[in-house]
Design a protein around this motif. Sequence first.
Motif: not given
Length: 302
Positions: A138-144, A273-276
């Motif tokens: 996962y690359v969360l940035q820019g994925t919504g 669970l992952l989050y920025s």
Amino acid sequence: MNLKKITPSLSMLMAFEASARLGSFTKAAHELSLTQGAISRQVTALEGALDLPLFIRCGRHIELTEVGRRYALDIAPALARIRGASTRALAFYGGEGGQLNLGALPTFASRWLVPKLASFYQQHPNMVVHIHSRIGEYVLQGTGLDAAINVGVEPFSGLLSERIVPEEMIIVCSPKLLVRNPVRSIEDLFSFRLLHIMARSEAWRELATQYQINPRSALAGPQFETTIHLIQAAVLGIGIGLVARCLVENELNSKELVELPFKGLSAKRDYCLLYSPDKEGHPVLQAFRAWLADQIIESHSL
């Protein structure tokens, strides 16, 4: 180029888009709670700003010109995105309600997460968790996405993480398969068709090495992109699976699968669970994290 000319007001664009979609100034006026005259004036103002004819008018009948048709197709998605962004912003700050966009590995979502979600909605009836299936890193940035559930080893670069359950991999197969071909030793195991998951393609070779068996013995067998398909293949007796225990609890309880009496692979990775960091204050994420912690405690107590 004149930026004002190519950046019409939102009211002009909304009036034009509704008229183009509905084929009528009157219907557009009803949808937007305006008068027919106001819609007509907004569209005329847009045509004047662009210096382009967008409609052919024949009495009360209107018909898009070719440039009008193309323009309508181009601006409709942009207006939909603006409306969606506004809806999400209102939901985010809407008191006890709100939405969370969560990416999750499909098999983990269907086997572990979704069966437990009813209790989340009982606790938070005005909140919504949208689950988006994702496979791989996962690359969360820019994925919504606001957060994601993935499997790996901490730390995850640039992300905060919370462990859910370890990836303890066990050896499973259909009991019908054992009736036909008993497994009495670990060597017997490697004479069966072995089922592989693409994301863990090295798992059987690791197991072979663990038992000092030639790793080449673990190469044969079909590969599956998602673990749910591997589980289905194992239930049908197609072969033997090496799979995370948390994903086959239902099949073990129903006796559709049995765990073979050989040590699988100890957990080297965890479902997390992952989050920025900038999402840490997200109200629905905070509620989801608290609920998830309760589920983890409950699972450990069983």
